[in-house]
Scaffold this motif. Structure first.
Motif, PDB file in Angstrom:
ATOM      1  N   THR A  56       0.841  -1.189   0.000  1.00 28.50           N
ATOM      2  CA  THR A  56       0.000   0.000   0.000  1.00 28.50           C
ATOM      3  C   THR A  56       0.881   1.247   0.000  1.00 28.50           C
ATOM      4  O   THR A  56       2.019   1.213   0.450  1.00 28.50           O
ATOM      5  CB  THR A  56      -0.919   0.047   1.241  1.00 28.50           C
ATOM      6  OG1 THR A  56      -0.116  -0.023   2.413  1.00 28.50           O
ATOM      7  CG2 THR A  56      -1.915  -1.090   1.239  1.00 28.50           C
ATOM      8  N   VAL A  57       0.327   2.339  -0.495  1.00 25.05           N
ATOM      9  CA  VAL A  57       1.016   3.627  -0.478  1.00 25.05           C
ATOM     10  C   VAL A  57       0.021   4.696  -0.047  1.00 25.05           C
ATOM     11  O   VAL A  57      -1.191   4.540  -0.180  1.00 25.05           O
ATOM     12  CB  VAL A  57       1.607   4.007  -1.863  1.00 25.05           C
ATOM     13  CG1 VAL A  57       2.723   3.086  -2.249  1.00 25.05           C
ATOM     14  CG2 VAL A  57       0.544   4.043  -2.924  1.00 25.05           C
ATOM     15  N   GLY A  58       0.564   5.783   0.463  1.00 23.64           N
ATOM     16  CA  GLY A  58      -0.275   6.922   0.827  1.00 23.64           C
ATOM     17  C   GLY A  58      -1.286   6.570   1.903  1.00 23.64           C
ATOM     18  O   GLY A  58      -1.002   5.818   2.831  1.00 23.64           O
ATOM     19  N   PRO A  59      -2.497   7.113   1.782  1.00 24.56           N
ATOM     20  CA  PRO A  59      -3.513   6.920   2.815  1.00 24.56           C
ATOM     21  C   PRO A  59      -4.201   5.550   2.786  1.00 24.56           C
ATOM     22  O   PRO A  59      -5.036   5.263   3.638  1.00 24.56           O
ATOM     23  CB  PRO A  59      -4.524   8.029   2.519  1.00 24.56           C
ATOM     24  CG  PRO A  59      -4.401   8.267   1.062  1.00 24.56           C
ATOM     25  CD  PRO A  59      -2.946   8.036   0.737  1.00 24.56           C
ATOM     26  N   ALA A  60      -3.862   4.702   1.835  1.00 23.53           N
ATOM     27  CA  ALA A  60      -4.555   3.413   1.716  1.00 23.53           C
ATOM     28  C   ALA A  60      -4.389   2.547   2.962  1.00 23.53           C
ATOM     29  O   ALA A  60      -5.339   1.872   3.374  1.00 23.53           O
ATOM     30  CB  ALA A  60      -4.068   2.654   0.485  1.00 23.53           C
ATOM     31  N   TYR A  61      -3.220   2.558   3.565  1.00 24.30           N
ATOM     32  CA  TYR A  61      -3.011   1.740   4.762  1.00 24.30           C
ATOM     33  C   TYR A  61      -3.888   2.236   5.907  1.00 24.30           C
ATOM     34  O   TYR A  61      -4.496   1.441   6.620  1.00 24.30           O
ATOM     35  CB  TYR A  61      -1.530   1.743   5.163  1.00 24.30           C
ATOM     36  CG  TYR A  61      -1.214   0.751   6.248  1.00 24.30           C
ATOM     37  CD1 TYR A  61      -1.155  -0.606   5.967  1.00 24.30           C
ATOM     38  CD2 TYR A  61      -0.983   1.170   7.556  1.00 24.30           C
ATOM     39  CE1 TYR A  61      -0.864  -1.526   6.963  1.00 24.30           C
ATOM     40  CE2 TYR A  61      -0.691   0.253   8.553  1.00 24.30           C
ATOM     41  CZ  TYR A  61      -0.634  -1.084   8.248  1.00 24.30           C
ATOM     42  OH  TYR A  61      -0.364  -2.003   9.233  1.00 24.30           O
ATOM     43  N   PRO A  91      -1.316   4.814 -18.123  1.00 27.17           N
ATOM     44  CA  PRO A  91      -0.275   3.822 -17.851  1.00 27.17           C
ATOM     45  C   PRO A  91       0.111   3.814 -16.379  1.00 27.17           C
ATOM     46  O   PRO A  91       0.233   4.858 -15.742  1.00 27.17           O
ATOM     47  CB  PRO A  91       0.901   4.287 -18.722  1.00 27.17           C
ATOM     48  CG  PRO A  91       0.576   5.671 -19.168  1.00 27.17           C
ATOM     49  CD  PRO A  91      -0.885   5.883 -19.002  1.00 27.17           C
ATOM     50  N   GLY A  92       0.240   2.619 -15.838  1.00 23.68           N
ATOM     51  CA  GLY A  92       0.664   2.471 -14.449  1.00 23.68           C
ATOM     52  C   GLY A  92      -0.421   2.707 -13.424  1.00 23.68           C
ATOM     53  O   GLY A  92      -0.133   2.826 -12.238  1.00 23.68           O
ATOM     54  N   VAL A  93      -1.691   2.754 -13.851  1.00 27.20           N
ATOM     55  CA  VAL A  93      -2.808   2.979 -12.930  1.00 27.20           C
ATOM     56  C   VAL A  93      -3.942   2.020 -13.277  1.00 27.20           C
ATOM     57  O   VAL A  93      -4.313   1.880 -14.439  1.00 27.20           O
ATOM     58  CB  VAL A  93      -3.322   4.436 -13.009  1.00 27.20           C
ATOM     59  CG1 VAL A  93      -4.518   4.632 -12.103  1.00 27.20           C
ATOM     60  CG2 VAL A  93      -2.230   5.418 -12.670  1.00 27.20           C
ATOM     61  N   GLN A 115       1.393   1.597 -10.184  1.00 27.57           N
ATOM     62  CA  GLN A 115       2.635   0.872 -10.413  1.00 27.57           C
ATOM     63  C   GLN A 115       3.808   1.804 -10.127  1.00 27.57           C
ATOM     64  O   GLN A 115       3.909   2.896 -10.687  1.00 27.57           O
ATOM     65  CB  GLN A 115       2.698   0.374 -11.854  1.00 27.57           C
ATOM     66  CG  GLN A 115       3.750  -0.650 -12.100  1.00 27.57           C
ATOM     67  CD  GLN A 115       3.629  -1.242 -13.493  1.00 27.57           C
ATOM     68  OE1 GLN A 115       3.204  -0.576 -14.425  1.00 27.57           O
ATOM     69  NE2 GLN A 115       4.018  -2.503 -13.633  1.00 27.57           N
ATOM     70  N   GLY A 116       4.697   1.362  -9.244  1.00 27.53           N
ATOM     71  CA  GLY A 116       5.844   2.175  -8.848  1.00 27.53           C
ATOM     72  C   GLY A 116       6.986   2.061  -9.828  1.00 27.53           C
ATOM     73  O   GLY A 116       6.928   1.289 -10.791  1.00 27.53           O
ATOM     74  N   PRO A 117       8.048   2.815  -9.590  1.00 25.04           N
ATOM     75  CA  PRO A 117       9.216   2.754 -10.467  1.00 25.04           C
ATOM     76  C   PRO A 117       9.875   1.371 -10.488  1.00 25.04           C
ATOM     77  O   PRO A 117      10.567   1.023 -11.442  1.00 25.04           O
ATOM     78  CB  PRO A 117      10.183   3.798  -9.895  1.00 25.04           C
ATOM     79  CG  PRO A 117       9.542   4.368  -8.690  1.00 25.04           C
ATOM     80  CD  PRO A 117       8.190   3.787  -8.529  1.00 25.04           C
ATOM     81  N   ASP A 118       9.636   0.579  -9.437  1.00 30.34           N
ATOM     82  CA  ASP A 118      10.167  -0.787  -9.400  1.00 30.34           C
ATOM     83  C   ASP A 118       9.240  -1.783 -10.098  1.00 30.34           C
ATOM     84  O   ASP A 118       9.440  -2.985 -10.023  1.00 30.34           O
ATOM     85  CB  ASP A 118      10.421  -1.217  -7.956  1.00 30.34           C
ATOM     86  CG  ASP A 118       9.155  -1.183  -7.108  1.00 30.34           C
ATOM     87  OD1 ASP A 118       8.098  -0.729  -7.601  1.00 30.34           O
ATOM     88  OD2 ASP A 118       9.225  -1.600  -5.936  1.00 30.34           O
ATOM     89  N   LEU A 119       8.177  -1.273 -10.754  1.00 28.28           N
ATOM     90  CA  LEU A 119       7.182  -2.043 -11.512  1.00 28.28           C
ATOM     91  C   LEU A 119       6.279  -2.902 -10.633  1.00 28.28           C
ATOM     92  O   LEU A 119       5.562  -3.756 -11.137  1.00 28.28           O
ATOM     93  CB  LEU A 119       7.849  -2.893 -12.602  1.00 28.28           C
ATOM     94  CG  LEU A 119       8.657  -2.115 -13.636  1.00 28.28           C
ATOM     95  CD1 LEU A 119       9.265  -3.069 -14.663  1.00 28.28           C
ATOM     96  CD2 LEU A 119       7.824  -1.042 -14.305  1.00 28.28           C
ATOM     97  N   ALA A 124      -3.375   2.286  -3.605  1.00 27.68           N
ATOM     98  CA  ALA A 124      -3.293   3.680  -3.210  1.00 27.68           C
ATOM     99  C   ALA A 124      -4.579   4.181  -2.558  1.00 27.68           C
ATOM    100  O   ALA A 124      -4.566   5.213  -1.892  1.00 27.68           O
ATOM    101  CB  ALA A 124      -2.953   4.550  -4.422  1.00 27.68           C
ATOM    102  N   ALA A 125      -5.693   3.478  -2.741  1.00 24.46           N
ATOM    103  CA  ALA A 125      -6.962   3.896  -2.129  1.00 24.46           C
ATOM    104  C   ALA A 125      -7.905   2.701  -2.059  1.00 24.46           C
ATOM    105  O   ALA A 125      -7.871   1.810  -2.918  1.00 24.46           O
ATOM    106  CB  ALA A 125      -7.602   5.019  -2.935  1.00 24.46           C
ATOM    107  N   VAL A 126      -8.738   2.680  -1.023  1.00 25.50           N
ATOM    108  CA  VAL A 126      -9.704   1.604  -0.824  1.00 25.50           C
ATOM    109  C   VAL A 126     -11.023   2.246  -0.392  1.00 25.50           C
ATOM    110  O   VAL A 126     -11.043   3.154   0.430  1.00 25.50           O
ATOM    111  CB  VAL A 126      -9.258   0.630   0.297  1.00 25.50           C
ATOM    112  CG1 VAL A 126     -10.285  -0.474   0.491  1.00 25.50           C
ATOM    113  CG2 VAL A 126      -7.913   0.038  -0.021  1.00 25.50           C
TER     114      VAL A 126
END
Length: 133
Positions: A56-61, A91-93, A115-119, A124-126
């Motif tokens: 997870t990233v950002g506020p999703a957690y 792309p990447g979303v 999708q992050g730079p590490d692929l 990011a949201a739930v």
């Protein structure tokens, strides 16, 4: 010695099986199916919230902490995913949804994957609509 016993084993079929049928190929369903399964497990208390910490990233957690049950109950009806779909706005979303059935009740689960730079894909949201699973 017969030909059958002398041949080398270069086949994937079990010994004694002579037909040419192969098992069905594994269908790649995409990251949204994997996340839908994991999110449902967290939201029903079958898995701890921290099992998705690295996914997870950002506020999703924080959203997962608020949505997950504090005291998992052992209900006689197990929620199951009845359908999962996705929309790719760029792309990447991935913006995905899942229909969750608990008996005759339906709940909608929406989530966004980036999708992050590490692929690697991360949630990011739930959002959960309707009755809680």
């Amino acid at each position: 010695m017969t030909t059958r016993t002398a041949r080398t084993r270069n086949t994937t079929r079990p010994p004694g099986r002579h037909d040419q049928h192969r098992p069905p190929a594994v269908v790649h369903r995409g990251p949204h199916h994997w996340f839908a399964d994991r999110l449902l497990a967290v939201l029903t208390g079958r898995r701890p919230v921290h099992s998705l910490m690295g996914h997870t990233v950002g506020p999703a957690y924080d959203q997962l902490i608020a949505l997950a049950p504090a005291d998992p109950r052992c209900e006689h009806l197990t929620p199951v995913i009845r359908g999962c779909g996705r929309f790719t706005p760029g792309p990447g979303v991935i913006e995905a949804f899942a229909r969750i059935a608990t008996g005759d009740r339906l709940t909608a689960l929406a989530f966004r994957l980036e999708q992050g730079p590490d692929l690697r894909w991360r949630c990011a949201a739930v959002e959960l609509q309707g009755l809680r699973p």
